[in-house]
Design an enzyme around this catalytic site. Structure first.
Site, mmCIF file in Angstrom:
data_model
loop_
_atom_site.group_PDB
_atom_site.id
_atom_site.type_symbol
_atom_site.label_atom_id
_atom_site.label_comp_id
_atom_site.label_asym_id
_atom_site.label_seq_id
_atom_site.Cartn_x
_atom_site.Cartn_y
_atom_site.Cartn_z
ATOM 1 N N GLY A 140 -4.852 3.558 4.289
ATOM 2 C CA GLY A 140 -5.362 2.850 5.448
ATOM 3 C C GLY A 140 -4.325 1.955 6.097
ATOM 4 N N GLY A 180 0.784 -4.924 -5.754
ATOM 5 C CA GLY A 180 1.762 -4.159 -4.989
ATOM 6 C C GLY A 180 3.197 -4.602 -5.156
ATOM 7 C CB THR A 183 -0.328 0.135 14.282
ATOM 8 O OG1 THR A 183 -0.235 -0.679 13.106
ATOM 9 C CG2 THR A 183 -1.747 0.652 14.427
ATOM 10 C CE LYS A 204 -0.653 3.832 7.784
ATOM 11 N NZ LYS A 204 -0.732 2.757 6.777
ATOM 12 C CE LYS A 228 -2.341 -0.831 3.735
ATOM 13 N NZ LYS A 228 -1.799 -2.166 4.080
#
Length: 239
Positions: free
Chosen positions: A112, A172, A42, A38, A16
């Site tokens: 995400g 990706g 995390t 963003k 991503k």
């Protein structure tokens, strides 16, 4: 490409951030002002370079970066927030930030965490909810290999169930020596996604920021600012 685009994936580590950086790099090169948000990062401690900073490393310092919540453990945002004692991300935070970014930029990209339905709070806030509230198109980053068809189909079903528009899909990470399943998936992925295949980033594309925009242009379709041709790519790797 629309002025606001959400970038999601069929899971973690599908590319991503690389795709977001490629979109940003091409938009910057074309003279557009670009912002990258963003919402929830995390697995990063305060001060560490997160996904937004990786986009800037690849696309250049002209990109405006925003991050609304950061949690140190590499977990889903809601669980990471609970364990850290830090507040959950809220939908209002996202709406306010995106409204400001779109007012001042030609293109705003929202990347995400994990996939479309990963929770950001205990009430079930997801990236899908954010995209729906903002009436945004959603670009999905997918894997190339075995197992990707099912996850791609499930993601597409989730988009349709929520009335979200798919901007297409992008692989990706495309290896130098794809196996049989990967080559067959070039024909099957658009069928399961119900949306066009708009690119395939080569594996290792983010290793060196020099020339990244050129590599991005060669790996993304004209709809995303590049010159990649899906039919030609499929013929090259025909199974």
């Amino acid at each position: 490409m629309s002025r606001l685009l959400f970038v999601t994936g069929t899971g973690t580590e599908v590319g991503k951030t690389a795709v977001t950086a490629a979109l940003a790099a091409l938009a910057v090169r074309s003279g557009r002002s670009v912002a990258v948000l963003k919402p929830g990062q995390t697995g990063m401690a305060p001060g560490e370079a997160g996904d937004a900073q990786e986009v800037a490393r690849l696309a250049g310092p002209a990109v405006t970066l925003r991050e609304l919540a950061r949690y140190p453990e590499p977990l889903a945002p809601d669980r990471a927030a609970l364990r850290s004692g830090l507040p959950f991300l809220t939908l209002d935070q996202v709406l306010d930030c995106v409204t400001g970014l779109t007012a001042g930029h030609d293109l705003t990209l929202v990347e995400g965490a994990g996939g479309l339905l990963v929770r950001y709070d205990r009430d079930g806030l997801t990236l899908a909810d954010m995209a729906r509230a903002l009436d945004a198109d959603v670009l999905t980053v997918v894997n190339a290999g075995l197992g990707t068809l099912n996850s791609t189909a499930l993601n597409a079903e989730a988009l349709r169930a929520r009335g979200l528009r798919s901007a297409g899909i992008v692989i990706g990470s495309w290896p130098a020596e794809p196996d049989l399943a990967m080559r067959c998936n070039l024909a099957d992925l658009p069928l399961d996604a119900g949306a066009p295949l708009l690119g395939a980033l080569p594996a290792g594309v983010t290793a060196d920021p020099s020339g990244f925009a050129d590599r991005a242009a060669a790996a993304l379709a004209p709809a995303l600012g590049g010159h990649w041709d899906a039919d030609e790519f499929a013929r090259t790797w025909a199974a």
